[in-house]
Design an enzyme around this catalytic site. Structure first.
Site, PDB file in Angstrom:
ATOM      1  N   ARG A  66      -9.991  32.340 -29.816  1.00 56.77           N
ATOM      2  CA  ARG A  66     -10.194  33.585 -29.093  1.00 56.77           C
ATOM      3  C   ARG A  66      -8.950  34.466 -29.194  1.00 56.77           C
ATOM      4  O   ARG A  66      -7.819  33.934 -29.214  1.00 56.77           O
ATOM      5  CB  ARG A  66     -10.444  33.227 -27.616  1.00 56.77           C
ATOM      6  CG  ARG A  66     -10.662  34.378 -26.660  1.00 56.77           C
ATOM      7  CD  ARG A  66     -12.034  34.924 -26.778  1.00 56.77           C
ATOM      8  NE  ARG A  66     -12.469  35.628 -25.575  1.00 56.77           N
ATOM      9  CZ  ARG A  66     -13.521  36.453 -25.578  1.00 56.77           C
ATOM     10  NH1 ARG A  66     -14.214  36.671 -26.668  1.00 56.77           N
ATOM     11  NH2 ARG A  66     -13.902  37.044 -24.462  1.00 56.77           N
ATOM     12  N   THR A 124     -21.102  39.634 -30.802  1.00 59.99           N
ATOM     13  CA  THR A 124     -21.083  38.286 -31.360  1.00 59.99           C
ATOM     14  C   THR A 124     -22.110  37.985 -32.441  1.00 59.99           C
ATOM     15  O   THR A 124     -23.098  38.655 -32.601  1.00 59.99           O
ATOM     16  CB  THR A 124     -21.196  37.156 -30.301  1.00 59.99           C
ATOM     17  OG1 THR A 124     -22.398  37.308 -29.581  1.00 59.99           O
ATOM     18  CG2 THR A 124     -20.020  37.078 -29.429  1.00 59.99           C
ATOM     19  N   SER A 160     -18.223  34.161 -23.289  1.00 56.67           N
ATOM     20  CA  SER A 160     -19.473  33.507 -22.914  1.00 56.67           C
ATOM     21  C   SER A 160     -19.944  32.548 -24.000  1.00 56.67           C
ATOM     22  O   SER A 160     -21.040  32.018 -23.926  1.00 56.67           O
ATOM     23  CB  SER A 160     -20.546  34.549 -22.629  1.00 56.67           C
ATOM     24  OG  SER A 160     -20.600  35.452 -23.686  1.00 56.67           O
ATOM     25  N   ASP A 194     -12.999  42.280 -22.257  1.00 62.24           N
ATOM     26  CA  ASP A 194     -13.590  41.093 -21.636  1.00 62.24           C
ATOM     27  C   ASP A 194     -12.749  40.546 -20.482  1.00 62.24           C
ATOM     28  O   ASP A 194     -13.170  39.613 -19.800  1.00 62.24           O
ATOM     29  CB  ASP A 194     -13.818  39.990 -22.675  1.00 62.24           C
ATOM     30  CG  ASP A 194     -15.123  40.208 -23.437  1.00 62.24           C
ATOM     31  OD1 ASP A 194     -15.832  41.177 -23.122  1.00 62.24           O
ATOM     32  OD2 ASP A 194     -15.430  39.412 -24.345  1.00 62.24           O
ATOM     33  N   GLU A 213     -11.450  43.118 -27.596  1.00 66.11           N
ATOM     34  CA  GLU A 213     -11.629  41.974 -26.699  1.00 66.11           C
ATOM     35  C   GLU A 213     -10.938  42.163 -25.353  1.00 66.11           C
ATOM     36  O   GLU A 213     -11.265  41.479 -24.381  1.00 66.11           O
ATOM     37  CB  GLU A 213     -11.128  40.706 -27.388  1.00 66.11           C
ATOM     38  CG  GLU A 213     -12.061  39.526 -27.253  1.00 66.11           C
ATOM     39  CD  GLU A 213     -13.397  39.733 -27.950  1.00 66.11           C
ATOM     40  OE1 GLU A 213     -14.428  39.738 -27.257  1.00 66.11           O
ATOM     41  OE2 GLU A 213     -13.426  39.889 -29.170  1.00 66.11           O
ATOM     42  N   THR A 252     -16.723  36.945 -32.893  1.00 67.82           N
ATOM     43  CA  THR A 252     -16.968  38.278 -32.351  1.00 67.82           C
ATOM     44  C   THR A 252     -15.778  39.227 -32.459  1.00 67.82           C
ATOM     45  O   THR A 252     -14.628  38.797 -32.523  1.00 67.82           O
ATOM     46  CB  THR A 252     -17.389  38.184 -30.862  1.00 67.82           C
ATOM     47  OG1 THR A 252     -17.800  39.474 -30.418  1.00 67.82           O
ATOM     48  CG2 THR A 252     -16.255  37.714 -29.977  1.00 67.82           C
ATOM     49  N   VAL A 253     -16.085  40.537 -32.529  1.00 64.48           N
ATOM     50  CA  VAL A 253     -15.074  41.576 -32.288  1.00 64.48           C
ATOM     51  C   VAL A 253     -15.397  42.300 -30.979  1.00 64.48           C
ATOM     52  O   VAL A 253     -14.885  43.368 -30.713  1.00 64.48           O
ATOM     53  CB  VAL A 253     -14.985  42.591 -33.455  1.00 64.48           C
ATOM     54  CG1 VAL A 253     -14.346  41.960 -34.690  1.00 64.48           C
ATOM     55  CG2 VAL A 253     -16.338  43.198 -33.798  1.00 64.48           C
ATOM     56  N   GLY A 311     -24.986  37.399 -28.118  1.00 67.09           N
ATOM     57  CA  GLY A 311     -25.626  38.217 -27.089  1.00 67.09           C
ATOM     58  C   GLY A 311     -24.880  38.219 -25.769  1.00 67.09           C
ATOM     59  O   GLY A 311     -25.472  38.344 -24.704  1.00 67.09           O
ATOM     60  N   GLY A 312     -23.565  38.070 -25.841  1.00 67.64           N
ATOM     61  CA  GLY A 312     -22.725  38.219 -24.657  1.00 67.64           C
ATOM     62  C   GLY A 312     -23.081  37.260 -23.546  1.00 67.64           C
ATOM     63  O   GLY A 312     -23.288  36.064 -23.767  1.00 67.64           O
TER      64      GLY A 312
END
Ligand SMILES: *[C@@H]1O[C@H](CO)[C@@H](O)[C@H](O)[C@H]1NC(C)=O
Ligand SMILES: *[C@@H]1O[C@H](CO)[C@@H](O)[C@H](O)[C@H]1NC(C)=O
Ligand SMILES: *[C@@H]1O[C@H](CO)[C@@H](O)[C@H](O)[C@H]1NC(C)=O
Ligand SMILES: *[C@@H]1O[C@H](CO)[C@@H](O)[C@H](O)[C@H]1NC(C)=O
Ligand SMILES: *[C@@H]1O[C@H](CO)[C@@H](O)[C@H](O)[C@H]1NC(C)=O
Ligand SMILES: *[C@@H]1O[C@H](CO)[C@@H](O)[C@H](O)[C@H]1NC(C)=O
Ligand SMILES: *[C@@H]1O[C@H](CO)[C@@H](O)[C@H](O)[C@H]1NC(C)=O
Ligand SMILES: *[C@@H]1O[C@H](CO)[C@@H](O)[C@H](O)[C@H]1NC(C)=O
Length: 620
Positions: free
Chosen positions: A143, A431, A502, A473, A470, A449-450, A524-525
């Site tokens: 991450r 994602t 997530s 988030d 990111e 993901t970006v 899908g978050g």
């Protein structure tokens, strides 16, 4: 036309037909004033007309074509792009392991038509299990980390800056994660350049833009035009953004990938004195960011034991999922709840099993609000201990037993407060997921993901890298919401900390046979862990195959808002049954894209989410 290069031109006041020189003077004067007064607000592009996180095409269905499932005997790859699944399979055929193929497939989806979801400017979570009975799966947390100069209140009064522009960018982790996977679980049969060069070659030569990428460009067009001079590769010579069928290439990215290949490791990317980090830091600074080249030298991927749930279903399976700053613990808490009702043996969308599943989702969402990274460089022993205890409490038989007793088959609990959330959860987006199994039964699944579509929409034309957003988030202390829940203190910004993700990609292993049974991930978050929970229940409690599991409409509940989201096409009887139990039901068109591989009777059934994201798997 040049009007799109400046956000100020086009304000109606300036459009009067007056003598040119007076107009020019007025404009110049006003521009100066506006730039001084509103300099901050005007550093950010206008928001997209539709939310910047749902470029899904198509949708779920009850009418499934069985030819959509790839049935393989040796190895398989399920990703969002057919070309990348094929490329992964070619690595397997050259003697590569699942880890080797996952590296190539992951670089591929981040470079080609799903460049809006992921890429080396972003981050990833990896779950990887070596074949054999005696090895537990590992979890690699790649991450992004907040820059060293980041601070808790950096977005106060300018939340838009957490979405667009350089301030939204966190230190990319993707490439270090992939290199770590290659070192930990690579076969040794293929070199690092052999995993990267095939992707660089496609990216340099170019390909035809898919409907999906064209739609993503269209959604983010205002922001891309705002940063237009850096996005030359996305435009045709007539000044229009690329459309479906147009030829596109990314020579700068190809050069970067080739340089990384030649370097033989990820060191060249994280070298603070190297061209890549320097260029990314400069571009970030130019777009009002704080990321420095030195930040790259701080980046660490974290290799840990995967979070495990042993004894799942009547088959006594082991479920491995992501550790670190992911939502793996929340998924397994929800799964333990759902699994504990005497073997449900229900059918999909039957009233009582569905009620139990939805209640488990609500508790899963509550658990998520207790999660957040402690920081890889945090040396405060008390804080580390407290973090560890906070995570492990949810996987205890006490918590699971006590919580399951609160679940009612005939009604949902009256208020979200009954589910004991600690804080307001963050709401990640974007994602892409991919899953790989090889002929030795090694298995890898990655969520990458970006964040939002094209991340921060900062593209560095020198390196060809699209940078993540990111930072969005993290929880921002001042955020207001309709509930009396505060943003999570566990997820506040700190230097070099990771925002809560997530991600919850999963490997199911059968200790009785010593073989992997299922590899699955989703994009899908905040809907990722609930989608995976539902998939595990469908497969292991309802005995559904992977085709129907992925194709059929899904449910989602995240506790707040107090709404059960149901994908179209609706099962009206189920909706009625849920309403009778006190749920507010809303239908939505698309929620998550899921890719997975089921292993049954020695065959691999690989399924990408063709229905929602046009994904196609491959195998041999
Ligand atoms: C999946 O299950 C459905 C329903 O039992 C069946 O019709 C279909 O043939 C199965 N598909 C595959 C690929 O096995
Ligand atoms: C699967 O079959 C349907 C018709 O049943 C056809 O329209 C579709 O093109 C086929 N898909 C593939 C990938 O062959
Ligand atoms: C690849 O490596 C594995 C060990 O990781 C070995 O068993 C296998 O024979 C090798 N395959 C080829 C084609 O070299
Ligand atoms: C790879 O890059 C690192 C960091 O820039 C450098 O120290 C190293 O010499 C390079 N290795 C090769 C083989 O080029
Ligand atoms: C996650 O990894 C840590 C090591 O960093 C380990 O102590 C812990 O048990 C793992 N978490 C779970 C829930 O398994
Ligand atoms: C379930 O599997 C575990 C290994 O994960 C084993 O130790 C245990 O004996 C099994 N239990 C049953 C009831 O089969
Ligand atoms: C549910 O099905 C499994 C196998 O599919 C079986 O072992 C179990 O006994 C069943 N449980 C009930 C309560 O029917
Ligand atoms: C260490 O962490 C604990 C718990 O979060 C906190 O109360 C304490 O103030 C911290 N100590 C230092 C020196 O920052």
């Amino acid at each position: 036309m040049t009007s799109e290069t400046s956000p100020l031109i086009g304000i109606p006041t300036y459009k009067r037909k007056r003598p040119l020189f007076i107009a020019a003077l007025v404009v110049a004067g006003l521009l100066l004033v506006l730039q001084i007064k509103f300099s901050d607000t005007h550093k950010y592009p206008p928001p997209p007309k539709i939310p910047a996180h749902i470029p899904f095409i198509g949708g779920p269905t009850w009418q499934v074509n069985n030819n959509d499932t790839v049935v393989a005997t040796h190895g398989a790859v399920a990703s969002d792009l057919e070309r990348c699944s094929d490329l992964g399979v070619s690595i397997l055929q050259k003697g590569g392991s699942a880890a080797d193929a996952a590296v190539t497939t992951c670089l591929c989806i981040g470079a080609l038509d799903t460049m809006f979801s992921s890429g080396i400017g972003g981050g990833a979570f990896i779950t990887s299990k070596l074949a054999g009975t005696d090895t537990d799966a590992i979890s690699i947390d790649a991450r992004e980390m907040a820059p060293a100069a980041a601070s808790r209140d950096m977005f106060q009064g300018r939340e838009i800056a957490s979405k667009y522009g350089g301030l939204a960018v966190a230190i990319p982790g993707e490439l270090r994660g992939l290199y770590t996977l290659y070192k930990e679980h690579g076969s040794g049969n293929l070199t690092w350049p052999e995993l990267i060069t095939p992707v660089a070659d496609i990216v340099r030569h170019g390909w035809k833009v898919s409907k999906h990428l064209a739609l993503a460009f269209e959604i983010q067009e205002p922001a891309i035009r705002f940063y237009r001079k850096d996005w030359q590769f996305a435009f045709n010579s007539n000044g229009k953004l690329k459309q479906a069928g147009d030829w596109i290439s990314r020579p700068a990215l190809a050069d970067t990938l080739d340089a990384v290949a030649r370097n033989g490791s990820d060191a060249i990317f994280y070298d603070p004195n190297g061209r890549i980090a320097q260029s990314l830091a400069a571009k970030t600074r130019e777009t009002s960011g704080i990321l420095t080249a030195e930040d790259f030298s701080f980046y660490r991927a974290v290799v840990e034991p995967a979070v495990a749930f042993k004894g799942f279903s009547s088959r006594n399976l082991t479920v491995y999922t992501a550790n670190g700053s992911s939502s793996g613990v929340a998924l397994l808490a929800g799964l333990a709840l759902a699994d504990g009702f005497d073997e449900v043996n229900g059918t999909d969308f039957e009233a009582v099993p569905t009620q139990r599943l939805v209640e488990s989702m609500k508790w899963l969402a509550s658990v998520r609000t207790h999660l957040g990274d402690v920081g890889v460089f945090n040396t405060n022993a008390t804080a580390r201990q407290e973090h560890c205890e906070r995570y492990s409490q949810f996987l205890t038989t006490q918590w699971i037993g006590r919580t399951r007793e609160k679940i009612r088959d005939d009604r949902t609990l009256p208020s979200w407060k009954d589910y004991e959330p600690a804080y307001q959860a963050n709401d990640p987006h974007g994602t892409s997921s991919l899953s790989v199994v090889d002929s030795w039964n090694n298995a890898v699944t990655i969520t990458t993901t970006v964040n939002l579509l094209f991340g921060s929409v900062v593209h560095d034309p020198v390196t060809g890298i699209i940078l993540n957003n990111e930072m969005d988030d993290f929880s921002i202390p001042t955020t207001q919401n309709a509930f009396d829940l505060r943003p999570s203190v566990y997820n506040y910004i700190e230097p070099l900390k990771r925002p809560l993700s997530s991600s919850a990609q999963t490997i199911v292993y059968d200790p009785a046979t010593g073989r992997v049974d299922l590899v699955i991930g989703a994009a899908g978050g905040s809907r990722i862990p609930t989608a995976i929970l539902q998939a595990l229940i469908r497969i292991y409690h309802y005995d559904m195959n992977i085709t129907d599991t992925i194709a059929f409409p899904r449910l989602h509940h995240q506790l707040i808002p107090e709404v059960l989201y149901v994908e179209d096409p609706l099962n009206t009887e189920m909706v009625k049954q849920m309403q009778l139990r006190g749920h507010t039901v809303e239908d939505v068109t698309h929620m998550t894209a899921m890719n997975g591989i089921r292993i049954k009777h020695g065959k691999l059934y690989a399924q990408s989410d063709y229905w929602r994201k046009l994904g196609i798997a491959a195998g041999y």
